[in-house]
Design a protein around this motif. Sequence first.
Motif, mmCIF file in Angstrom:
data_model
loop_
_atom_site.group_PDB
_atom_site.id
_atom_site.type_symbol
_atom_site.label_atom_id
_atom_site.label_comp_id
_atom_site.label_asym_id
_atom_site.label_seq_id
_atom_site.Cartn_x
_atom_site.Cartn_y
_atom_site.Cartn_z
ATOM 1 N N GLN A 69 0.852 -1.194 0.000
ATOM 2 C CA GLN A 69 0.000 0.000 0.000
ATOM 3 C C GLN A 69 0.882 1.237 0.000
ATOM 4 O O GLN A 69 1.869 1.306 0.724
ATOM 5 C CB GLN A 69 -0.908 0.022 1.221
ATOM 6 N N VAL A 71 0.707 5.270 0.667
ATOM 7 C CA VAL A 71 -0.093 6.322 1.289
ATOM 8 C C VAL A 71 0.601 7.656 1.034
ATOM 9 O O VAL A 71 1.814 7.783 1.240
ATOM 10 C CB VAL A 71 -0.250 6.098 2.810
ATOM 11 N N ALA A 86 -0.194 11.936 -5.438
ATOM 12 C CA ALA A 86 -0.620 10.531 -5.373
ATOM 13 C C ALA A 86 -0.778 9.948 -6.780
ATOM 14 O O ALA A 86 -0.362 8.814 -7.038
ATOM 15 C CB ALA A 86 -1.921 10.412 -4.583
ATOM 16 N N PRO A 111 -5.417 6.571 -7.217
ATOM 17 C CA PRO A 111 -5.477 6.673 -5.757
ATOM 18 C C PRO A 111 -6.889 7.009 -5.259
ATOM 19 O O PRO A 111 -7.672 7.670 -5.950
ATOM 20 C CB PRO A 111 -4.527 7.824 -5.443
ATOM 21 N N ARG A 123 -5.324 12.644 2.800
ATOM 22 C CA ARG A 123 -4.586 11.398 2.570
ATOM 23 C C ARG A 123 -5.181 10.666 1.378
ATOM 24 O O ARG A 123 -6.399 10.592 1.242
ATOM 25 C CB ARG A 123 -4.672 10.470 3.776
ATOM 26 N N ALA A 125 -4.523 6.923 -0.962
ATOM 27 C CA ALA A 125 -3.851 5.622 -0.910
ATOM 28 C C ALA A 125 -4.192 4.808 -2.146
ATOM 29 O O ALA A 125 -5.247 4.999 -2.764
ATOM 30 C CB ALA A 125 -4.248 4.876 0.350
ATOM 31 N N ASN A 127 -3.248 0.538 -3.662
ATOM 32 C CA ASN A 127 -2.608 -0.749 -3.439
ATOM 33 C C ASN A 127 -1.967 -1.223 -4.731
ATOM 34 O O ASN A 127 -2.427 -0.887 -5.830
ATOM 35 C CB ASN A 127 -3.620 -1.773 -2.950
#
Length: 134
Positions: A69, A71, A86, A111, A123, A125, A127
């Motif tokens: 992952q 972040v 991101a 993301p 934030r 994230a 994967n």
Amino acid sequence: MTPRDVELELAAFLEGAGLELSTTTNPPTLYPGPFPTSAPPRFVCIRHTGGEGGLYLGTRRGVLSADVQVVVRGPRASYTDTRELAVRCWTALHLAPVPGYVDVRCEGAGPTYMGPDGEGGPRFAFNLTARYSA
């Protein structure tokens, strides 16, 4: 079959991708593994989240898959800039020719916004799966 340090190796690749991220600046802006509470408002963290799934090839070698992952956190009121970073990280890693890896594939179409952190910073994230021969 020996697992690799995917956090460190993917961080090294991302560090060299021209995103102005560094594991050696003070403070760092790129963390392979957990990040400290003293991390700056803007940073990227790469965490190994799953065991090594694998396929044995019958030749004393196999292909292992590591789930990871990424972040990305930014300072308050920087939603657009944090999302842009991101996306740049996702783009750099998706189908990237990372040395020593069979392939690196990011999941989804980019993301995902994870909401603000405890400090109010946005934030994002995503994967990925990194496959390598061992």
